[in-house]
Design an enzyme around this catalytic site. Structure first.
Site, PDB file in Angstrom:
ATOM      1  N   SER A  13     -22.072   2.769  16.431  1.00 30.34           N
ATOM      2  CA  SER A  13     -21.557   2.021  17.590  1.00 30.34           C
ATOM      3  C   SER A  13     -22.635   1.157  18.243  1.00 30.34           C
ATOM      4  O   SER A  13     -22.441  -0.043  18.456  1.00 30.34           O
ATOM      5  CB  SER A  13     -20.999   2.992  18.628  1.00 30.34           C
ATOM      6  N   GLU A  33     -27.475   0.107   6.791  1.00 34.92           N
ATOM      7  CA  GLU A  33     -26.765   1.380   7.000  1.00 34.92           C
ATOM      8  C   GLU A  33     -26.713   2.126   5.661  1.00 34.92           C
ATOM      9  O   GLU A  33     -26.439   1.523   4.625  1.00 34.92           O
ATOM     10  CB  GLU A  33     -25.354   1.105   7.539  1.00 34.92           C
ATOM     11  N   THR A  40     -21.192   7.843  13.340  1.00 37.45           N
ATOM     12  CA  THR A  40     -20.567   9.138  13.606  1.00 37.45           C
ATOM     13  C   THR A  40     -19.180   8.967  14.214  1.00 37.45           C
ATOM     14  O   THR A  40     -18.207   9.582  13.770  1.00 37.45           O
ATOM     15  CB  THR A  40     -21.453   9.955  14.572  1.00 37.45           C
ATOM     16  N   LYS A  49     -11.511  12.799  15.083  1.00 35.04           N
ATOM     17  CA  LYS A  49     -11.259  13.945  15.985  1.00 35.04           C
ATOM     18  C   LYS A  49     -10.015  13.695  16.840  1.00 35.04           C
ATOM     19  O   LYS A  49      -9.146  14.551  16.963  1.00 35.04           O
ATOM     20  CB  LYS A  49     -12.500  14.172  16.854  1.00 35.04           C
ATOM     21  N   TYR A  97     -15.489  -3.034  10.533  1.00 37.50           N
ATOM     22  CA  TYR A  97     -16.866  -3.101  11.052  1.00 37.50           C
ATOM     23  C   TYR A  97     -17.703  -4.084  10.247  1.00 37.50           C
ATOM     24  O   TYR A  97     -18.415  -4.915  10.809  1.00 37.50           O
ATOM     25  CB  TYR A  97     -17.510  -1.705  11.042  1.00 37.50           C
ATOM     26  N   GLU A 183     -13.209  21.532  21.358  1.00 37.94           N
ATOM     27  CA  GLU A 183     -12.155  20.629  20.891  1.00 37.94           C
ATOM     28  C   GLU A 183     -11.576  21.130  19.574  1.00 37.94           C
ATOM     29  O   GLU A 183     -10.350  21.161  19.390  1.00 37.94           O
ATOM     30  CB  GLU A 183     -12.713  19.207  20.730  1.00 37.94           C
ATOM     31  N   HIS A 438       4.701   8.469  42.098  1.00 44.70           N
ATOM     32  CA  HIS A 438       5.435   9.729  42.075  1.00 44.70           C
ATOM     33  C   HIS A 438       6.499   9.731  40.981  1.00 44.70           C
ATOM     34  O   HIS A 438       7.170   8.725  40.811  1.00 44.70           O
ATOM     35  CB  HIS A 438       6.078   9.945  43.445  1.00 44.70           C
TER      36      HIS A 438
HETATM   37  P1  NDP Z   1     -23.248  20.411  22.783  1.00 47.87           P
HETATM   38  O1  NDP Z   1     -24.668  20.128  23.073  1.00 47.87           O
HETATM   39  O2  NDP Z   1     -22.184  19.874  23.675  1.00 47.87           O
HETATM   40  O3  NDP Z   1     -23.043  21.985  22.689  1.00 47.87           O
HETATM   41  C1  NDP Z   1     -23.807  22.777  21.834  1.00 47.87           C
HETATM   42  C2  NDP Z   1     -23.364  24.213  22.010  1.00 47.87           C
HETATM   43  O4  NDP Z   1     -23.970  25.003  21.021  1.00 47.87           O
HETATM   44  C3  NDP Z   1     -23.753  24.777  23.364  1.00 47.87           C
HETATM   45  O5  NDP Z   1     -22.701  25.586  23.810  1.00 47.87           O
HETATM   46  C4  NDP Z   1     -24.990  25.616  23.025  1.00 47.87           C
HETATM   47  O6  NDP Z   1     -25.129  26.735  23.842  1.00 47.87           O
HETATM   48  C5  NDP Z   1     -24.654  26.089  21.627  1.00 47.87           C
HETATM   49  N1  NDP Z   1     -25.854  26.377  20.843  1.00 47.87           N
HETATM   50  C6  NDP Z   1     -26.942  25.589  20.693  1.00 47.87           C
HETATM   51  N2  NDP Z   1     -27.835  26.174  19.878  1.00 47.87           N
HETATM   52  C7  NDP Z   1     -27.306  27.364  19.507  1.00 47.87           C
HETATM   53  C8  NDP Z   1     -27.753  28.430  18.678  1.00 47.87           C
HETATM   54  N3  NDP Z   1     -28.933  28.381  18.082  1.00 47.87           N
HETATM   55  N4  NDP Z   1     -26.936  29.493  18.522  1.00 47.87           N
HETATM   56  C9  NDP Z   1     -25.737  29.551  19.153  1.00 47.87           C
HETATM   57  N5  NDP Z   1     -25.260  28.579  19.948  1.00 47.87           N
HETATM   58  C10 NDP Z   1     -26.039  27.489  20.123  1.00 47.87           C
HETATM   59  O7  NDP Z   1     -23.070  19.939  21.284  1.00 47.87           O
HETATM   60  P2  NDP Z   1     -21.812  19.625  20.387  1.00 47.87           P
HETATM   61  O8  NDP Z   1     -22.281  19.934  19.025  1.00 47.87           O
HETATM   62  O9  NDP Z   1     -20.576  20.264  20.889  1.00 47.87           O
HETATM   63  O10 NDP Z   1     -21.636  18.064  20.581  1.00 47.87           O
HETATM   64  C11 NDP Z   1     -22.741  17.182  20.400  1.00 47.87           C
HETATM   65  C12 NDP Z   1     -22.618  15.998  21.315  1.00 47.87           C
HETATM   66  O11 NDP Z   1     -21.584  15.159  20.859  1.00 47.87           O
HETATM   67  C13 NDP Z   1     -22.225  16.355  22.731  1.00 47.87           C
HETATM   68  O12 NDP Z   1     -23.345  16.622  23.529  1.00 47.87           O
HETATM   69  C14 NDP Z   1     -21.507  15.144  23.209  1.00 47.87           C
HETATM   70  O13 NDP Z   1     -22.427  14.283  23.807  1.00 47.87           O
HETATM   71  C15 NDP Z   1     -20.956  14.529  21.956  1.00 47.87           C
HETATM   72  N6  NDP Z   1     -19.491  14.733  21.857  1.00 47.87           N
HETATM   73  C16 NDP Z   1     -18.680  14.193  22.799  1.00 47.87           C
HETATM   74  C17 NDP Z   1     -17.324  14.367  22.739  1.00 47.87           C
HETATM   75  C18 NDP Z   1     -16.441  13.779  23.784  1.00 47.87           C
HETATM   76  O14 NDP Z   1     -16.900  12.940  24.528  1.00 47.87           O
HETATM   77  N7  NDP Z   1     -15.188  14.219  23.891  1.00 47.87           N
HETATM   78  C19 NDP Z   1     -16.703  15.113  21.657  1.00 47.87           C
HETATM   79  C20 NDP Z   1     -17.647  15.668  20.738  1.00 47.87           C
HETATM   80  C21 NDP Z   1     -18.986  15.462  20.836  1.00 47.87           C
HETATM   81  P3  NDP Z   1     -25.914  26.727  25.255  1.00 47.87           P
HETATM   82  O15 NDP Z   1     -24.945  26.243  26.257  1.00 47.87           O
HETATM   83  O16 NDP Z   1     -26.269  28.146  25.415  1.00 47.87           O
HETATM   84  O17 NDP Z   1     -27.098  25.841  25.063  1.00 47.87           O
END
Ligand code: NDP
Length: 456
Positions: A13, A33, A40, A49, A97, A183, A438
Site C-alpha cells: 500500500s 516487488e 499484505t 480477511k 495495482y 478476527e 432514527h
Molecule cells: P497484535 O500485535 O495486534 O497482537 C499480537 C498478539 O499476540 C498479542 O495479543 C500478544 O500478546 C500476543 N503475543 C505476542 N507474542 C507472543 C508470544 N510469544 N506468545 C504468545 N502470545 C504472544 O498482532 P496481530 O498479529 O494480531 O496483528 C498485527 C498487526 O496487523 C496489528 O498490530 C494491526 O496493526 C494489523 N492488523 C489490523 C487489522 C485491522 O485494522 N482490522 C486486522 C489485522 C491486523 P500481548 O498482548 O501479551 O503482547
C-alpha cells in the site's frame, strides 16, 4: 545502470502510493516487488480477511432470518468454492495495482530489491541480477508474521497460510489476543469450525479500552469461540494423519487439525541490505526514521509497517502522501497518530478512536464518561443476546470529545465519521446539538445525556 529520481522497494500500500504519486508529479520512478503486488493488505491481510468476514456472517444471518419468518436452512459452508472465488478476486486486484503503476509511468520490476549502497538497489530475480541507480530510495517492505520459537512451532500456520488452506479446519487452536487472532476466531467459528482461542494474559486486546475488551468476551463466547485466558501453548506435536496435539501451560492436551499463530508481525528486513550498508533499527527490528521518514542514511527513506508506527494500511497511505507533500512542496510531515480510528472485525465489530479511559487516567486528564449498553433493534425479534456498547470520553473541563469506543454490528463503519468530528475538535455539545437518525445504533452517540456515575 538505469538512473531514477526514486526507487521504491516494496509494492504494498505505502510503496505503490508513493511511487504513483511521485511519478504523477514528474519524477522518474521505479518500484521493485518480490512476492505479490498490493502487499499484505491485498493478498494476505485486510482484503481477503474482509471477504472472509462477509462469508462467515451468513451463518448468523441464516439463524436470524429464520426467527424473522424465513424458511431457510443454513447448510454447510463450501470452503473450496470460497477460496477459489477469493483467489480470483485477489488476482484481479494484483493486476489493477500493476496497471495503475504502469499508467502512472512507473517502471515496474519483479524481483527481490536489495540495497547495495546508499544510491544503488540490486534486483535479484530468476532471470539474473540488475541494478538501479537511485537519487532517493524508499523502503516500504512491510512486515511478516512472527511465530515464537517453541517445540513443534514448525507445525503451526500463520495468517499467510490461513488464506490458502486447501481445507477448512474442523478444529483449530488460535494463539494470540490481537487483531488477527480475534478476527479469525470469529471468522472460522462463523464458518462452522470449532475454535479455541488461547491468550497468554488475563484479557485480550491489550491497549484497547478495558470496558470494550471485557464486553467482547461474552459476545465471542456466545458465537461459539472457546476463549481461554492465561493460557499458552508449550509444545505442538504431530498426531495421526494431519492432526496436531497442542500441550498447554494449563496441563491440557487438545487434538486439532490446525494451530494458527497470530502473535504479531515483525519488519521484513531480512536480506534487505548488503553487509556494507548500515541502517539504524530498533531492538525489535523496525527501521528508525526521523520526522520526515529519513533513515540514518541520507537519501534513504522508509515508511509503513517496516517503521512500525501503526501497522495499518491507511497509515502507510497517509505516510506516503505526507512524504510526497514534504518532498514536492516542502510541507512538514504532520500525521496525528493519536486520532487514527481502527476497527476489529470481530462479530460483533469493535471500533475505536482517540484515548482509552486508561490512557486518559495515566495522563491525569479529568474525564466525564458516557456509556450505553443495549440490545440492537435488529435482534429484538431474535433470541440473539448480543449487546451494543458505546462509550464516549469527554474532557471534564473543556467538553472536548477525547475518545469513542464502540461494539456492535457495523461499529467499524460508524467510527469513521466520529473520527472526522474529533479531527475538527468536536465537543460533547456538538454531538448533543446534532440531530440523530432514527432508528439507528449510531444515533445513540448524539443522545448520551447522563454521565456514568463514578461515585464521586
Ligand atoms: P497484535 O500485535 O495486534 O497482537 C499480537 C498478539 O499476540 C498479542 O495479543 C500478544 O500478546 C500476543 N503475543 C505476542 N507474542 C507472543 C508470544 N510469544 N506468545 C504468545 N502470545 C504472544 O498482532 P496481530 O498479529 O494480531 O496483528 C498485527 C498487526 O496487523 C496489528 O498490530 C494491526 O496493526 C494489523 N492488523 C489490523 C487489522 C485491522 O485494522 N482490522 C486486522 C489485522 C491486523 P500481548 O498482548 O501479551 O503482547
Amino acid at each position: 545502470m538505469a538512473k531514477f529520481d526514486l526507487v521504491v522497494v516494496g509494492g504494498g500500500s505505502g510503496g505503490v502510493r508513493a511511487a504513483r504519486m511521485a511519478a504523477a508529479r514528474g519524477w522518474n520512478v521505479a518500484i521493485v516487488e518480490d512476492t505479490h503486488w498490493g502487499g499484505t493488505c491485498v493478498n494476505v491481510g485486510c482484503v481477503p480477511k474482509k471477504l472472509m468476514v462477509y462469508a462467515s456472517h451468513f451463518s448468523h444471518a441464516f439463524e436470524d432470518a429464520r426467527e424473522y419468518g424465513w424458511q431457510v436452512e443454513s447448510g454447510e459452508f463450501n470452503w473450496t468454492h470460497f477460496i477459489n472465488k477469493k483467489n480470483a478476486e485477489i488476482e484481479r486486484l494484483n493486476g489493477i495495482y500493476v496497471r495503475m503503476l504502469e499508467n502512472a509511468g512507473v517502471k515496474v520490476f519483479n524481483g527481490r530489491g536489495v540495497v547495495e549502497s546508499t544510491g544503488v538497489v540490486r534486483i535479484e530475480s530468476d532471470g539474473g541480477d540488475s541494478r538501479l541507480e537511485a537519487e532517493r530510495i524508499l523502503l516500504a517492505v512491510g512486515g511478516t508474521p512472527f511465530i515464537p520459537d517453541l517445540p513443534g512451532s514448525e507445525l503451526a500456520i500463520s495468517s499467510d497460510q490461513v488464506f490458502y488452506l486447501p481445507r477448512q479446519p474442523k478444529k483449530v487452536v488460535i494463539v494470540g489476543g490481537g487483531f488477527i487472532a480475534l478476527e479469525f476466531a470469529c471468522i472460522l467459528a462463523g464458518m462452522g469450525s470449532q475454535v479455541t482461542l488461547m491468550y497468554r494474559r488475563d484479557l485480550f486486546l491489550r491497549g484497547f479500552d478495558r470496558d470494550l475488551r471485557e464486553k467482547l468476551v461474552p459476545a465471542m463466547q456466545a458465537n461459539g469461540v472457546d476463549v481461554r485466558f492465561n493460557t499458552d501453548v508449550q509444545s505442538i506435536e504431530a498426531g495421526q494423519g494431519e492432526a496436531r496435539l497442542v500441550h498447554t501451560n494449563q496441563g491440557e492436551q487438545l487434538e486439532v487439525d490446525q494451530v494458527f499463530y497470530a502473535t504479531g508481525r515483525v519488519p521484513r528486513t531480512e536480506g534487505l541490505f548488503d553487509p556494507n550498508v548500515s541502517v539504524a533499527t530498533s531492538d525489535s527490528g523496525e527501521i528508525l526514521v526521523n520526522e520526515n521518514f529519513e533513515t540514518s542514511q541520507p537519501g534513504m527513506f522508509a515508511l509503513g509497517d517496516v517503521v512500525g508506527r501503526m501497522a495499518l494500511t491507511p497509515v502507510a497511505l497517509a505516510e506516503a502522501m505526507a512524504l510526497l507533500d514534504h518532498w514536492f512542496e516542502g510541507k512538514p510531515v504532520d500525521i496525528n497518530y493519536e486520532l487514527i480510528p481502527t476497527a476489529v472485525f470481530t462479530q460483533p465489530n469493535l471500533s475505536t478512536v482517540g484515548l482509552t479511559e486508561e490512557q486518559a487516567q495515566q495522563r491525569d486528564i479529568p474525564l466525564t464518561v458516557y456509556e450505553t449498553d443495549f440490545k440492537h433493534m435488529k435482534y429484538s425479534l431474535t433470541s440473539r443476546e448480543e449487546r451494543v456498547y458505546l462509550k464516549m470520553l469527554v474532557h471534564a473541563e473543556t467538553g472536548r470529545v477525547l475518545g469513542v469506543h464502540a461494539m456492535g454490528p457495523d461499529a467499524g463503519e460508524m467510527i469513521q465519521s466520529v473520527a472526522v468530528a474529533m479531527q475538527a475538535s468536536a465537543t460533547k455539545a456538538h454531538f448533543d446539538r446534532t440531530v440523530g437518525i432514527h432508528p439507528t445504533m449510531a444515533e445513540e452517540l448524539v443522545t448520551l445525556r447522563t454521565p456514568r456515575d463514578d461515585g464521586v
